[in-house]
Design a protein around this motif. Structure first.
Motif, PDB file in Angstrom:
ATOM      1  N   ASP A  79      -2.849  -9.947  -2.295  1.00  0.00           N
ATOM      2  CA  ASP A  79      -2.058  -9.514  -1.143  1.00  0.00           C
ATOM      3  C   ASP A  79      -1.553  -8.083  -1.350  1.00  0.00           C
ATOM      4  O   ASP A  79      -0.475  -7.720  -0.895  1.00  0.00           O
ATOM      5  CB  ASP A  79      -0.882 -10.462  -0.899  1.00  0.00           C
ATOM      6  CG  ASP A  79      -0.659 -10.732   0.588  1.00  0.00           C
ATOM      7  OD1 ASP A  79      -1.625 -10.606   1.350  1.00  0.00           O
ATOM      8  OD2 ASP A  79       0.481 -11.076   0.980  1.00  0.00           O
ATOM      9  N   ALA A  80      -2.338  -7.297  -2.063  1.00  0.00           N
ATOM     10  CA  ALA A  80      -1.981  -5.923  -2.413  1.00  0.00           C
ATOM     11  C   ALA A  80      -3.260  -5.090  -2.472  1.00  0.00           C
ATOM     12  O   ALA A  80      -4.367  -5.640  -2.496  1.00  0.00           O
ATOM     13  CB  ALA A  80      -1.269  -5.890  -3.767  1.00  0.00           C
ATOM     14  N   PRO A  81      -3.145  -3.765  -2.507  1.00  0.00           N
ATOM     15  CA  PRO A  81      -4.349  -2.921  -2.557  1.00  0.00           C
ATOM     16  C   PRO A  81      -5.060  -3.022  -3.895  1.00  0.00           C
ATOM     17  O   PRO A  81      -4.498  -3.542  -4.876  1.00  0.00           O
ATOM     18  CB  PRO A  81      -3.793  -1.510  -2.322  1.00  0.00           C
ATOM     19  CG  PRO A  81      -2.382  -1.577  -2.805  1.00  0.00           C
ATOM     20  CD  PRO A  81      -1.910  -2.962  -2.449  1.00  0.00           C
ATOM     21  N   PRO A  82      -6.290  -2.545  -3.980  1.00  0.00           N
ATOM     22  CA  PRO A  82      -7.034  -2.578  -5.245  1.00  0.00           C
ATOM     23  C   PRO A  82      -6.265  -1.902  -6.374  1.00  0.00           C
ATOM     24  O   PRO A  82      -5.673  -0.835  -6.176  1.00  0.00           O
ATOM     25  CB  PRO A  82      -8.325  -1.808  -4.914  1.00  0.00           C
ATOM     26  CG  PRO A  82      -8.503  -2.007  -3.440  1.00  0.00           C
ATOM     27  CD  PRO A  82      -7.117  -2.006  -2.875  1.00  0.00           C
ATOM     28  N   ASP A  83      -6.279  -2.539  -7.554  1.00  0.00           N
ATOM     29  CA  ASP A  83      -5.604  -1.952  -8.704  1.00  0.00           C
ATOM     30  C   ASP A  83      -6.526  -0.956  -9.409  1.00  0.00           C
ATOM     31  O   ASP A  83      -7.652  -0.708  -8.982  1.00  0.00           O
ATOM     32  CB  ASP A  83      -5.115  -3.039  -9.666  1.00  0.00           C
ATOM     33  CG  ASP A  83      -6.245  -3.893 -10.237  1.00  0.00           C
ATOM     34  OD1 ASP A  83      -7.440  -3.525 -10.072  1.00  0.00           O
ATOM     35  OD2 ASP A  83      -5.950  -4.936 -10.847  1.00  0.00           O
ATOM     36  N   VAL A 122       0.844  -1.198   0.000  1.00  0.00           N
ATOM     37  CA  VAL A 122       0.000   0.000   0.000  1.00  0.00           C
ATOM     38  C   VAL A 122       0.881   1.251   0.000  1.00  0.00           C
ATOM     39  O   VAL A 122       0.616   2.215  -0.723  1.00  0.00           O
ATOM     40  CB  VAL A 122      -0.959   0.013   1.206  1.00  0.00           C
ATOM     41  CG1 VAL A 122      -1.741   1.329   1.247  1.00  0.00           C
ATOM     42  CG2 VAL A 122      -1.926  -1.159   1.127  1.00  0.00           C
ATOM     43  N   LEU A 123       1.935   1.240   0.798  1.00  0.00           N
ATOM     44  CA  LEU A 123       2.849   2.371   0.832  1.00  0.00           C
ATOM     45  C   LEU A 123       3.498   2.601  -0.531  1.00  0.00           C
ATOM     46  O   LEU A 123       3.622   3.739  -0.991  1.00  0.00           O
ATOM     47  CB  LEU A 123       3.934   2.148   1.889  1.00  0.00           C
ATOM     48  CG  LEU A 123       3.481   2.256   3.348  1.00  0.00           C
ATOM     49  CD1 LEU A 123       4.604   1.819   4.288  1.00  0.00           C
ATOM     50  CD2 LEU A 123       3.045   3.678   3.668  1.00  0.00           C
ATOM     51  N   ALA A 124       3.928   1.530  -1.170  1.00  0.00           N
ATOM     52  CA  ALA A 124       4.548   1.662  -2.487  1.00  0.00           C
ATOM     53  C   ALA A 124       3.556   2.200  -3.512  1.00  0.00           C
ATOM     54  O   ALA A 124       3.904   3.025  -4.359  1.00  0.00           O
ATOM     55  CB  ALA A 124       5.097   0.311  -2.947  1.00  0.00           C
ATOM     56  N   ASP A 125       2.308   1.750  -3.425  1.00  0.00           N
ATOM     57  CA  ASP A 125       1.271   2.215  -4.351  1.00  0.00           C
ATOM     58  C   ASP A 125       0.987   3.699  -4.165  1.00  0.00           C
ATOM     59  O   ASP A 125       0.807   4.433  -5.132  1.00  0.00           O
ATOM     60  CB  ASP A 125      -0.005   1.405  -4.117  1.00  0.00           C
ATOM     61  CG  ASP A 125      -1.106   1.735  -5.120  1.00  0.00           C
ATOM     62  OD1 ASP A 125      -0.807   1.816  -6.319  1.00  0.00           O
ATOM     63  OD2 ASP A 125      -2.257   1.894  -4.700  1.00  0.00           O
ATOM     64  N   ALA A 126       0.993   4.164  -2.919  1.00  0.00           N
ATOM     65  CA  ALA A 126       0.634   5.545  -2.625  1.00  0.00           C
ATOM     66  C   ALA A 126       1.812   6.507  -2.736  1.00  0.00           C
ATOM     67  O   ALA A 126       1.650   7.648  -3.178  1.00  0.00           O
ATOM     68  CB  ALA A 126       0.030   5.637  -1.226  1.00  0.00           C
ATOM     69  N   LEU A 127       3.007   6.029  -2.340  1.00  0.00           N
ATOM     70  CA  LEU A 127       4.130   6.954  -2.189  1.00  0.00           C
ATOM     71  C   LEU A 127       5.403   6.525  -2.905  1.00  0.00           C
ATOM     72  O   LEU A 127       6.404   7.233  -2.875  1.00  0.00           O
ATOM     73  CB  LEU A 127       4.433   7.132  -0.692  1.00  0.00           C
ATOM     74  CG  LEU A 127       3.311   7.806   0.114  1.00  0.00           C
ATOM     75  CD1 LEU A 127       3.546   7.603   1.606  1.00  0.00           C
ATOM     76  CD2 LEU A 127       3.238   9.277  -0.218  1.00  0.00           C
ATOM     77  N   GLY A 128       5.380   5.374  -3.535  1.00  0.00           N
ATOM     78  CA  GLY A 128       6.555   4.957  -4.287  1.00  0.00           C
ATOM     79  C   GLY A 128       7.525   4.086  -3.517  1.00  0.00           C
ATOM     80  O   GLY A 128       8.424   3.487  -4.096  1.00  0.00           O
TER      81      GLY A 128
END
Length: 321
Positions: free
Chosen positions: A243-247, A84-90
């Motif tokens: 195991d990751a946030p919604p795409d 989630v952190l990677a998706d939101a902030l890289g």
């Protein structure tokens, strides 16, 4: 159990629990007979989508027999937290996994129940939030150029908070919460400058329960029960199957109203499952590995004289199957 049988079983569990009714009980107590784990136990595969060993899974199409699940929240597991952190902030900051011990102790980490926020986990979350906030400033200023202004407007700050919050929280951000974060930004900017204010807001958001928890609380429905929102269904599908946030496509299904129908949920579940089965880092791979105790096999040591055929090649072949 073959790969095809395993994937079919998993899809059956997911679609029955999420696409069948989306209804959860007003009470926090299980409303049906115990599953494989017994009442209050870890449970079997049914617990992946919200059961704690206390919900009944029925065949697809038999929605009328499915008792409502209890309302609850779940923590993200360590992998979900990072993704989630990677998706939101890289994901530029070097962070510590807040939940390694509880992930290892839990039988099914993909659908974990609320973990205990002990001193170690809390310290890691707060420490990570500080690192994440500092590392995210350049990217956020590039994404929201108005943050570089001497005095960013309320519209600029509100847009920044809402956009980041919708990715971190996987749901719209309430006006009251936006106002609190905008006020936090204004106070920090006056005392320490714009970059410090951005970092502080990110720090607050990445240590918030809205980020750390997956909600299965629903909205009030008929008969005193609650019905999962589209955002909660999307979270359940995404974190269970990937195991990751919604795409992007799943988010579009939420805003387009597709997840308000069983057919729409089944469509998204089938899409995510098809991609997940080819990914060894996905939710199904993790679930099946834990179901058949693959991680125990990976660490198992046997006497080579007693079991001469059990070598690293055999171990790898079993794990691959």
């Amino acid at each position: 159990m073959t790969r095809g049988t395993s994937s079919t079983t998993l899809l059956w569990v997911v679609l029955t629990a999420a696409a069948c009714t989306g209804t959860i009980a007003a009470s926090n107590e299980p409303t049906a007979s115990p599953g494989p784990g017994g009442a209050g136990g870890r449970g079997g595969p049914a617990s992946t989508m919200g059961g704690s060993g206390g919900s009944t899974v029925v065949a697809p199409g038999a929605c009328g027999q499915l008792a409502p699940l209890p309302r609850r929240v779940r923590t993200l597991n360590g992998r979900q937290y990072r993704r989630v952190l990677a998706d939101a902030l890289g994901g530029t900051a070097v962070i510590t996994d807040p939940f390694p011990a509880s992930d290892r102790a839990s039988e099914f980490t993909t659908g974990a129940h609320l973990r205990r926020f002990d001193f170690r986990a809390t310290h890691a979350i707060v420490d990570n939030a500080g690192k994440i906030g500092a590392a995210a400033v350049p990217a956020l200023k590039a994404r929201h150029t108005c943050l570089g202004d001497a005095s960013p407007s309320p519209d600029c700050l509100g847009g920044f908070v809402r956009a980041l919050g919708e990715t971190l929280y996987r749901a719209p951000v309430e006006d009251e919460h936006v106002e609190k974060l905008v006020t936090l930004f204004a106070g920090a900017r006056t005392k320490a400058g714009g970059d410090a204010a951005i970092a502080l807001v990110v720090r607050a958001m990445t240590s918030s329960p809205r980020f750390l928890l997956r909600r299965e609380l629903g909205e009030a429905s008929t008969g005193g029960d609650y019905r999962l929102t589209a955002y909660e269904i999307a979270d359940a599908l995404a974190f269970t199957l990937t195991d990751a946030p919604p795409d992007t496509e799943l988010r579009a299904a939420v805003t387009g109203g597709e997840l308000q129908t069983a057919a729409g949920v089944r469509k998204q579940a089938a899409r995510l499952l098809a991609a997940a089965l080819a990914n060894t880092e996905s939710g199904p791979a993790l679930f099946l590995g834990e179901l058949f105790r693959g991680r125990d096999l990976a660490e198992l040591q046997k006497d080579p004289k007693t079991f001469p055929g059990f070598d690293d090649k055999t171990r790898a072949a079993v794990l691959a199957d």
